[in-house]
Design an enzyme around this catalytic site. Structure first.
Site, PDB file in Angstrom:
ATOM      1  N   GLY A 171      -4.572 -73.531  58.956  1.00 27.78           N
ATOM      2  CA  GLY A 171      -4.597 -73.403  57.493  1.00 27.78           C
ATOM      3  C   GLY A 171      -3.199 -73.304  56.910  1.00 27.78           C
ATOM      4  CB  ALA A 172       0.045 -74.120  58.291  1.00 25.61           C
ATOM      5  CB  SER A 182      -8.566 -59.209  54.361  1.00 29.87           C
ATOM      6  OG  SER A 182      -8.696 -58.881  53.000  1.00 29.87           O
ATOM      7  CE1 TYR A 234     -11.559 -63.608  53.477  1.00 32.78           C
ATOM      8  CE2 TYR A 234     -11.308 -61.386  52.594  1.00 32.78           C
ATOM      9  CZ  TYR A 234     -10.745 -62.563  53.044  1.00 32.78           C
ATOM     10  OH  TYR A 234      -9.372 -62.699  53.060  1.00 32.78           O
ATOM     11  CB  VAL A 286     -10.135 -73.417  61.836  1.00 34.64           C
ATOM     12  CG1 VAL A 286     -10.489 -72.088  62.476  1.00 34.64           C
ATOM     13  CG2 VAL A 286      -8.703 -73.810  62.129  1.00 34.64           C
ATOM     14  CB  ALA A 333     -15.580 -62.559  58.767  1.00 37.29           C
ATOM     15  CE  LYS A 334      -9.642 -62.645  56.512  1.00 42.36           C
ATOM     16  NZ  LYS A 334      -8.899 -63.608  57.355  1.00 42.36           N
TER      17      LYS A 334
HETATM   18  N1  LIG Z   1      -4.024 -64.172  49.580  1.00 43.59           N
HETATM   19  C1  LIG Z   1      -4.315 -62.931  49.882  1.00 43.59           C
HETATM   20  O1  LIG Z   1      -4.029 -61.988  49.129  1.00 43.59           O
HETATM   21  C2  LIG Z   1      -5.012 -62.624  51.186  1.00 43.59           C
HETATM   22  C3  LIG Z   1      -5.378 -61.294  51.415  1.00 43.59           C
HETATM   23  C4  LIG Z   1      -5.969 -60.957  52.627  1.00 43.59           C
HETATM   24  C5  LIG Z   1      -6.176 -61.931  53.590  1.00 43.59           C
HETATM   25  N2  LIG Z   1      -5.825 -63.221  53.335  1.00 43.59           N
HETATM   26  C6  LIG Z   1      -6.078 -64.198  54.390  1.00 43.59           C
HETATM   27  O2  LIG Z   1      -4.914 -64.971  54.593  1.00 43.59           O
HETATM   28  C7  LIG Z   1      -5.290 -66.274  55.054  1.00 43.59           C
HETATM   29  C8  LIG Z   1      -4.649 -67.339  54.166  1.00 43.59           C
HETATM   30  O3  LIG Z   1      -5.116 -67.144  52.845  1.00 43.59           O
HETATM   31  P1  LIG Z   1      -4.414 -67.814  51.565  1.00 43.59           P
HETATM   32  O4  LIG Z   1      -4.491 -66.783  50.488  1.00 43.59           O
HETATM   33  O5  LIG Z   1      -3.134 -68.414  51.922  1.00 43.59           O
HETATM   34  O6  LIG Z   1      -5.498 -68.939  51.239  1.00 43.59           O
HETATM   35  P2  LIG Z   1      -5.290 -70.406  50.574  1.00 43.59           P
HETATM   36  O7  LIG Z   1      -6.642 -70.784  50.101  1.00 43.59           O
HETATM   37  O8  LIG Z   1      -4.153 -70.394  49.630  1.00 43.59           O
HETATM   38  O9  LIG Z   1      -4.873 -71.308  51.817  1.00 43.59           O
HETATM   39  C9  LIG Z   1      -5.738 -71.487  52.907  1.00 43.59           C
HETATM   40  C10 LIG Z   1      -5.445 -72.807  53.592  1.00 43.59           C
HETATM   41  O10 LIG Z   1      -6.337 -72.911  54.709  1.00 43.59           O
HETATM   42  C11 LIG Z   1      -6.963 -74.181  54.700  1.00 43.59           C
HETATM   43  N3  LIG Z   1      -8.268 -74.021  55.340  1.00 43.59           N
HETATM   44  C12 LIG Z   1      -9.345 -73.359  54.888  1.00 43.59           C
HETATM   45  N4  LIG Z   1     -10.353 -73.426  55.755  1.00 43.59           N
HETATM   46  C13 LIG Z   1      -9.916 -74.161  56.802  1.00 43.59           C
HETATM   47  C14 LIG Z   1     -10.490 -74.582  58.029  1.00 43.59           C
HETATM   48  N5  LIG Z   1     -11.751 -74.287  58.361  1.00 43.59           N
HETATM   49  N6  LIG Z   1      -9.728 -75.310  58.883  1.00 43.59           N
HETATM   50  C15 LIG Z   1      -8.457 -75.636  58.575  1.00 43.59           C
HETATM   51  N7  LIG Z   1      -7.869 -75.285  57.418  1.00 43.59           N
HETATM   52  C16 LIG Z   1      -8.582 -74.548  56.541  1.00 43.59           C
HETATM   53  C17 LIG Z   1      -7.035 -74.596  53.243  1.00 43.59           C
HETATM   54  O11 LIG Z   1      -7.131 -75.999  53.076  1.00 43.59           O
HETATM   55  C18 LIG Z   1      -5.695 -74.026  52.709  1.00 43.59           C
HETATM   56  O12 LIG Z   1      -4.640 -74.956  52.838  1.00 43.59           O
HETATM   57  C19 LIG Z   1      -6.818 -66.301  55.063  1.00 43.59           C
HETATM   58  O13 LIG Z   1      -7.308 -65.989  56.350  1.00 43.59           O
HETATM   59  C20 LIG Z   1      -7.168 -65.183  54.101  1.00 43.59           C
HETATM   60  O14 LIG Z   1      -8.461 -64.683  54.346  1.00 43.59           O
HETATM   61  C21 LIG Z   1      -5.253 -63.599  52.155  1.00 43.59           C
END
Ligand SMILES: NC(=O)c1ccc[n+]([C@@H]2O[C@H](COP(=O)([O-])OP(=O)(O)OC[C@H]3O[C@@H](n4cnc5c(N)ncnc54)[C@H](O)[C@@H]3O)[C@@H](O)[C@H]2O)c1
Length: 253
Positions: free
Chosen positions: A13-14, A144, A157, A64, A160-161
């Site tokens: 998810g990068a 999270s 969510y 993923v 899962a987390k």
């Molecule tokens: N943003 C926050 O405040 C926050 C807080 C707690 C946890 N998180 C966790 O951090 C991680 C990243 O979150 P983010 O905020 O950057 O989200 P985001 O939506 O900005 O980016 C996520 C990326 O992952 C890709 N993606 C999603 N599902 C996928 C899959 N099955 N296979 C491959 N790629 C996939 C998407 O296309 C996107 O580019 C996640 O696991 C999220 O649960 C984020």
């Protein structure tokens, strides 16, 4: 600038958000990055950005949550860069709903990406590390604040987390004998994921971080990346099984 020199890092998810932030920060420290996303344009865009700054990166497109993707991630790393040292299980989605309205599909989608994906990717990378006696392996999972404290509308969510925390602790014990450290972070940062929250609860969330968190700020991806750089590096060899909140102090949830 060389804290990750010669390290090969897979980040799921990068293509955007936090994962993109980790990819850029680690490439700047000399790591070769396998940039995974299921949106090809996003992954390819990050690879282009890294190459434009003379870094090393390759895209690996795929969702993923399947064994096929897990195996492809490892095969891509080995083919392009010869090995893999670090896996960051970052790919994530939300499917928010109140418990009484939550559909089975919303439940299953979350479990597939977060739990099944983290399990399968970790298994594939760890097998490669053990088989090839790779030194100083690192698995970094993403939990999270919702996994630590629960959250209204996020039964799927949060569950899962919280499960990812169990996987982190269990794997840290099982894999220490191979020199593999397994840790998780609980981040908070403005990304597409938080921007997708409906306006009123989103503003409440941002205000809460701005007013009530210890550092009084809702973070940006750049606030989180330095901790990931450290955990991915050889310097983190005496830390495993830990859940590190990178969220300006989240005792507010
Ligand atoms: N943003 C926050 O405040 C926050 C807080 C707690 C946890 N998180 C966790 O951090 C991680 C990243 O979150 P983010 O905020 O950057 O989200 P985001 O939506 O900005 O980016 C996520 C990326 O992952 C890709 N993606 C999603 N599902 C996928 C899959 N099955 N296979 C491959 N790629 C996939 C998407 O296309 C996107 O580019 C996640 O696991 C999220 O649960 C984020």
């Amino acid at each position: 600038m060389d804290r990750l020199k010669d390290r090969v890092v897979i980040i799921t998810g990068a293509g955007a958000g936090l994962g993109k932030g980790y990819a850029i920060a680690m490439a700047k420290e000399g790591a070769a990055i396998v940039v995974n996303d299921f949106v090809a344009d996003l992954a390819n865009g990050v690879v282009d950005e890294i190459k434009a700054m003379n870094g090393k990166a390759v895209a690996c497109i795929g969702g993923v949550g399947t064994k096929e993707t897990a195996d492809n991630l490892v095969a891509t790393a080995v083919k392009e860069f010869g090995t893999v040292h670090v896996l960051i299980n970052n790919a994530g989605i939300t499917r928010d709903n109140l418990l009484v309205r939550m559909t089975e599909q919303q439940w299953d989608d979350i479990m597939t990406v977060h739990l099944r994906g983290t399990f399968l990717n970790t298994q594939a990378v760890v097998k490669n590390i053990i088989d090839n006696k790779v030194a100083k392996g690192r698995i970094i999972n993403i939990t999270s604040p919702a996994g630590l404290y629960g959250n209204i509308g996020q039964a799927n969510y949060s569950t899962a987390k919280a499960g990812i925390i169990g996987l982190t602790k269990s794997n840290s014990r099982e894999l220490a004998r191979y020199g593999i450290c397994v840790n998780a972070i609980a981040p908070a940062a403005k990304t597409a994921m938080t921007e997708a929250i409906p306006e009123k609860p989103r503003q409440m969330l941002y205000d809460k971080f701005a007013r009530e968190s210890t550092i009084q700020k809702m973070g940006e991806p750049e606030d989180v990346s330095p901790v990931l750089v450290f955990l991915a590096s050889e310097e983190s060899q005496y830390i495993t099984g830990q859940i590190i909140a990178v969220a300006g102090s989240i005792g507010i949830m």
